[in-house]
Design a protein around this motif. Structure first.
Motif, PDB file in Angstrom:
ATOM      1  N   LYS A  38       0.658  -0.887  -0.511  1.00 21.61           N
ATOM      2  CA  LYS A  38       0.064  -0.256   0.149  1.00 21.61           C
ATOM      3  C   LYS A  38       0.908   1.420  -0.138  1.00 21.61           C
ATOM      4  CE  LYS A  38      -3.918   1.938   2.968  1.00 21.61           C
ATOM      5  NZ  LYS A  38      -5.154   1.528   3.825  1.00 21.61           N
ATOM      6  N   VAL A  39       1.877   1.582   0.576  1.00 24.25           N
ATOM      7  CA  VAL A  39       3.052   2.791   0.690  1.00 24.25           C
ATOM      8  C   VAL A  39       3.972   2.489  -0.329  1.00 24.25           C
ATOM      9  CG1 VAL A  39       4.855   3.281   1.903  1.00 24.25           C
ATOM     10  CG2 VAL A  39       3.020   2.033   3.208  1.00 24.25           C
ATOM     11  N   ARG A  40       3.854   1.255  -0.468  1.00 23.68           N
ATOM     12  CA  ARG A  40       4.755   1.468  -2.295  1.00 23.68           C
ATOM     13  C   ARG A  40       3.894   1.601  -3.453  1.00 23.68           C
ATOM     14  NH1 ARG A  40       5.256  -4.446  -4.170  1.00 23.68           N
ATOM     15  NH2 ARG A  40       3.337  -3.543  -4.792  1.00 23.68           N
ATOM     16  N   ALA A  97      10.467   2.833  -9.454  1.00 23.33           N
ATOM     17  CA  ALA A  97       9.446   3.302 -10.246  1.00 23.33           C
ATOM     18  C   ALA A  97       9.634   2.424 -11.628  1.00 23.33           C
ATOM     19  CB  ALA A  97       9.412   4.516 -10.369  1.00 23.33           C
ATOM     20  N   LEU A  98      11.064   2.749 -12.217  1.00 22.83           N
ATOM     21  CA  LEU A  98      10.973   2.683 -13.836  1.00 22.83           C
ATOM     22  C   LEU A  98      10.397   0.376 -14.168  1.00 22.83           C
ATOM     23  CD1 LEU A  98      14.063   4.294 -14.616  1.00 22.83           C
ATOM     24  CD2 LEU A  98      12.317   4.681 -15.289  1.00 22.83           C
ATOM     25  N   LEU A 119       3.918   5.776  -2.791  1.00 21.64           N
ATOM     26  CA  LEU A 119       4.754   6.584  -3.586  1.00 21.64           C
ATOM     27  C   LEU A 119       5.227   6.359  -4.900  1.00 21.64           C
ATOM     28  CD1 LEU A 119       7.122   5.280  -0.017  1.00 21.64           C
ATOM     29  CD2 LEU A 119       6.119   7.865  -0.789  1.00 21.64           C
ATOM     30  N   GLU A 120       4.008   5.768  -5.772  1.00 28.99           N
ATOM     31  CA  GLU A 120       4.241   5.475  -7.241  1.00 28.99           C
ATOM     32  C   GLU A 120       4.509   7.455  -7.540  1.00 28.99           C
ATOM     33  OE1 GLU A 120       5.371   3.835  -9.876  1.00 28.99           O
ATOM     34  OE2 GLU A 120       5.521   1.964  -7.740  1.00 28.99           O
ATOM     35  N   ARG A 157      10.601   8.283  -0.541  1.00 26.17           N
ATOM     36  CA  ARG A 157      10.582   8.507  -2.085  1.00 26.17           C
ATOM     37  C   ARG A 157      10.903   6.768  -2.534  1.00 26.17           C
ATOM     38  NH1 ARG A 157      13.560  12.708  -3.366  1.00 26.17           N
ATOM     39  NH2 ARG A 157      11.766  13.561  -3.204  1.00 26.17           N
ATOM     40  N   LEU A 158       9.825   6.019  -3.585  1.00 21.00           N
ATOM     41  CA  LEU A 158      10.729   5.126  -4.037  1.00 21.00           C
ATOM     42  C   LEU A 158      12.033   5.449  -5.625  1.00 21.00           C
ATOM     43  CD1 LEU A 158       7.149   3.308  -5.366  1.00 21.00           C
ATOM     44  CD2 LEU A 158       8.882   2.943  -3.855  1.00 21.00           C
ATOM     45  N   LYS A 159      12.959   4.243  -5.192  1.00 19.33           N
ATOM     46  CA  LYS A 159      14.293   4.195  -6.100  1.00 19.33           C
ATOM     47  C   LYS A 159      13.603   4.798  -7.259  1.00 19.33           C
ATOM     48  CE  LYS A 159      17.498   3.022  -2.421  1.00 19.33           C
ATOM     49  NZ  LYS A 159      18.717   2.007  -2.398  1.00 19.33           N
TER      50      LYS A 159
END
Length: 168
Positions: A93-95, A150-151, A98-99, A144-146
């Motif tokens: 959910k957190v991941r 994200a990619l 953070l998208e 933040r996501l690395k």
């Protein structure tokens, strides 16, 4: 005959310099850049390269200094050291939250209707998987996501649905 250093050689040197800097930073809470250079024995340019890398990794933070003096210390985002077990529902959910954005744990807890402790537990698990970075803005920690995460999620989504990704 002179052989210039390879990219791998330069990365190995930077990692060794990072270890020297981290060891010094563990000995006291605040270091002025010039004192850190003297203590580690690193040239200022090498020290700054190591510090820049450690800042990007969220392991070091720049502290308020006097005048133009750069002051550094170890970063503590408040994450627990947990094993990289499978992601929980809260961590997913957190991941997902953070998208494409960065946020503090407190604001995330409000937006996701979770306790701050649950958000920090989820962030700790994401950190164990190497999925997040943090930035310090004063005493506030922004997560933040690395970029690779994200990619990776973007590229995996079209494959999962079986549809081709449209290019504009």
């Amino acid at each position: 005959m002179f052989n210039p250093p390879t990219l791998e050689d330069l990365q190995e040197t930077r990692r060794a310099n990072e270890k020297l800097v981290l060891k010094a930073l563990e000995s006291k809470p605040e270091w002025v850049e010039t004192e850190l250079a003297k203590t580690t024995g690193l040239a200022l340019s090498h020290l700054r390269a190591a510090l820049a890398s450690l800042l990007d990794q969220g392991r070091v933070r720049r502290l308020p200094g006097t005048g133009t003096r750069a002051v550094y210390g170890l970063a503590d985002p408040g994450l627990a050291d947990v094993p990289a077990t499978p992601l929980t529902g809260d961590a997913k959910k957190v991941r997902d939250y953070l998208e494409g954005r960065a946020d503090s744990a407190l604001y995330m807890s409000d937006q996701l209707r979770m306790t701050r402790e649950d958000v920090m537990t989820a962030l700790s698990l994401l950190n164990a998987h190497g999925m997040i970075t943090c930035t310090f803005v004063g005493s506030l920690v922004i997560f933040r996501l690395k970029e690779t995460q994200a990619l990776g999620a973007e590229q995996a989504a079209p494959a999962a649905t079986g549809k081709k990704k449209q290019v504009a």
